[in-house]
Design an enzyme around this catalytic site. Sequence first.
Site, PDB file in Angstrom:
ATOM      1  N   ARG A  51       0.703  -1.339   0.048  1.00 18.48           N
ATOM      2  CA  ARG A  51      -0.065  -0.022   0.055  1.00 18.48           C
ATOM      3  C   ARG A  51       0.782   1.385   0.111  1.00 18.48           C
ATOM      4  NH1 ARG A  51      -3.064  -3.701   1.638  1.00 18.48           N
ATOM      5  NH2 ARG A  51      -0.880  -4.336   2.689  1.00 18.48           N
ATOM      6  N   THR A  52       1.875   1.344   0.829  1.00 21.78           N
ATOM      7  CA  THR A  52       2.497   2.614   1.071  1.00 21.78           C
ATOM      8  C   THR A  52       3.145   3.018  -0.113  1.00 21.78           C
ATOM      9  OG1 THR A  52       2.786   2.291   3.396  1.00 21.78           O
ATOM     10  CG2 THR A  52       3.873   4.017   2.419  1.00 21.78           C
ATOM     11  N   LYS A  80      25.811  -2.913  -1.027  1.00 24.14           N
ATOM     12  CA  LYS A  80      27.192  -3.064  -1.368  1.00 24.14           C
ATOM     13  C   LYS A  80      27.714  -2.232  -0.086  1.00 24.14           C
ATOM     14  CE  LYS A  80      26.676  -2.395  -6.338  1.00 24.14           C
ATOM     15  NZ  LYS A  80      27.076  -1.329  -7.543  1.00 24.14           N
ATOM     16  N   ARG A 101      11.233   3.989   3.398  1.00 23.84           N
ATOM     17  CA  ARG A 101      10.840   3.010   4.360  1.00 23.84           C
ATOM     18  C   ARG A 101      12.051   2.286   4.699  1.00 23.84           C
ATOM     19  NH1 ARG A 101       6.009  -0.918   4.487  1.00 23.84           N
ATOM     20  NH2 ARG A 101       5.040   1.190   5.156  1.00 23.84           N
ATOM     21  N   HIS A 129       5.138   6.015  11.473  1.00 24.19           N
ATOM     22  CA  HIS A 129       4.888   5.937  10.105  1.00 24.19           C
ATOM     23  C   HIS A 129       3.748   7.172   9.730  1.00 24.19           C
ATOM     24  CE1 HIS A 129       3.209   4.350   6.355  1.00 24.19           C
ATOM     25  NE2 HIS A 129       3.105   3.145   6.734  1.00 24.19           N
TER      26      HIS A 129
END
Length: 304
Positions: A51-52, A80, A101, A129
């Site tokens: 969703r986000t 890396k 995120r 959030h």
Amino acid sequence: MRSLIDIKELSVSELDSLINTALDIIENPKKYSQKCQGKKIATLFFEPSTRTRLSFEAAMYELGGNVLGFSEAQSSSASKGESVADTAKIISLYADIIAMRHPKEGAPLVASMNASIPVINAGDGGHNHPTQTLADLLTIKRKKGRFDNLTVGLCGDLKFGRTVHSLISALSRYEGIKFVLISPEELKIPGYVKTDVIEKNGIEYVETTDLAGAMPELDILYMTRVQKERFFNEEDYLRLKDSYILNPQKLENAKKDLCIMHPLPRVNEISVSVDNDPRACYFEQALNGKYMRMALILMLLGIE
Ligand code: NCD
């Protein structure tokens, strides 16, 4: 230049204005369809999301802008050994705004300190959030018409559930709010949320393990998933994961105008047999997330 790392950075009047923009977008989508022409959002997702990430991308497309990014840490130079700070500096050269995120608490804040474009926290570990909270607030506004004088039950993983922490922070600024914090002992709300947010704002609250007992007084029931990815051992997760399962029988004593919310994804917390109950708001909540992200992108890019 402004970022959004913590929901508290938005004042109550700014929240109102974002909500009003979102409501206007819903009414007049055409008016907004070219607002971000020539602009790019970079979605930097070091953790899984449906969703986000996709609603940020849909939001930018519906504003006439473009999207670039990655959806797993493995496919970025983080694998890396590149630092979040360097990644943020580089992406600032390619895009106009970042949604990030990350599994580490504070990573989007570090990105915002190193980027020369706005950074939106799209979830940092078990911490915050804020854009889920924007989705939650629009849902409450559309269903209840107000943010004050509400008894809000938050149920499930209140310890690791970042959506819960941000929602509590936002709602703690309104009058007449009462929180009913429903969780197993092991997954109670963190001490800092209790002292620095709930108690500091003089908000009434109770902690309980008993969902059925709390049900009759609730105006809003915010269910959450037990956050498997934040557990140190699988045994604890397996023991706690099905602590609360909402089904039609448990809703028998609930208010007729209860608003049942869930940030999703759900695992077992809400039986699918609840989905057709008119009080189930969670799918609409996911749609509201797209509109609020559109409003937020406009605000952070300084577009009228
Ligand atoms: C939430 C999250 O990522 O914290 N999901 C979402 O963004 N809607 C909730 C969760 O994963 O349980």
